[in-house]
Design an enzyme around this catalytic site. Sequence first.
Site, mmCIF file in Angstrom:
data_model
loop_
_atom_site.group_PDB
_atom_site.id
_atom_site.type_symbol
_atom_site.label_atom_id
_atom_site.label_comp_id
_atom_site.label_asym_id
_atom_site.label_seq_id
_atom_site.Cartn_x
_atom_site.Cartn_y
_atom_site.Cartn_z
ATOM 1 N N TYR A 74 0.846 -1.187 0.000
ATOM 2 C CA TYR A 74 0.000 0.000 0.000
ATOM 3 C C TYR A 74 0.886 1.244 0.000
ATOM 4 C CZ TYR A 74 -3.613 3.347 1.186
ATOM 5 O OH TYR A 74 -4.469 4.417 1.156
ATOM 6 N N HIS A 116 -4.816 4.999 -2.478
ATOM 7 C CA HIS A 116 -5.999 5.832 -2.651
ATOM 8 C C HIS A 116 -5.574 7.185 -3.193
ATOM 9 C CE1 HIS A 116 -7.687 2.880 0.240
ATOM 10 N NE2 HIS A 116 -8.786 3.086 -0.449
#
Length: 160
Positions: A74, A116
């Site tokens: 991530y 994101h």
Amino acid sequence: SNSGPADLWQITWQNVGQLRVLHKHVFPVSYQDPFYSDVVEKHKEHCRLAYYADILVGAICCRVEIEDGRPRLYVMTLGVLEPYRRMGIASQLIRDIVAKVEQEKEKSKIAEIVLHMQTSNTPGLQFYERHGFENAKLVPNYYQKIDPPDAYLLRRMVTS
């Protein structure tokens, strides 16, 4: 592969203060102490600092997380100071991390890299598209204090 305009270094207790200052200048949200201690103690394998002429000008910070029983990488932060943008430093940082994950795929079992991105961040979305990321899904109300609050989950599969 460290080819690019910047010198890439690992994060340490000695330089984490510089990362904190960089983040303050680059991002609209502030990161608290636990973020920085985790970066040094748990995630330094997947973080890189970019120095240009001995100045810290950019950084990438990632962490391994488990999703549906499988590890994935991530991307927590990737940023470059304004005067040093469009020199290829962010590209150098993401390429370095992608190469590391691809090299270690057998051992790490990391099959994808995700992050994101605020839906309004067109340059950011284009940047990640150029680096092989695809828009996986819309995540409504992902951000609490910035507008628009919606994010896209971007994903790149790892090839070994």
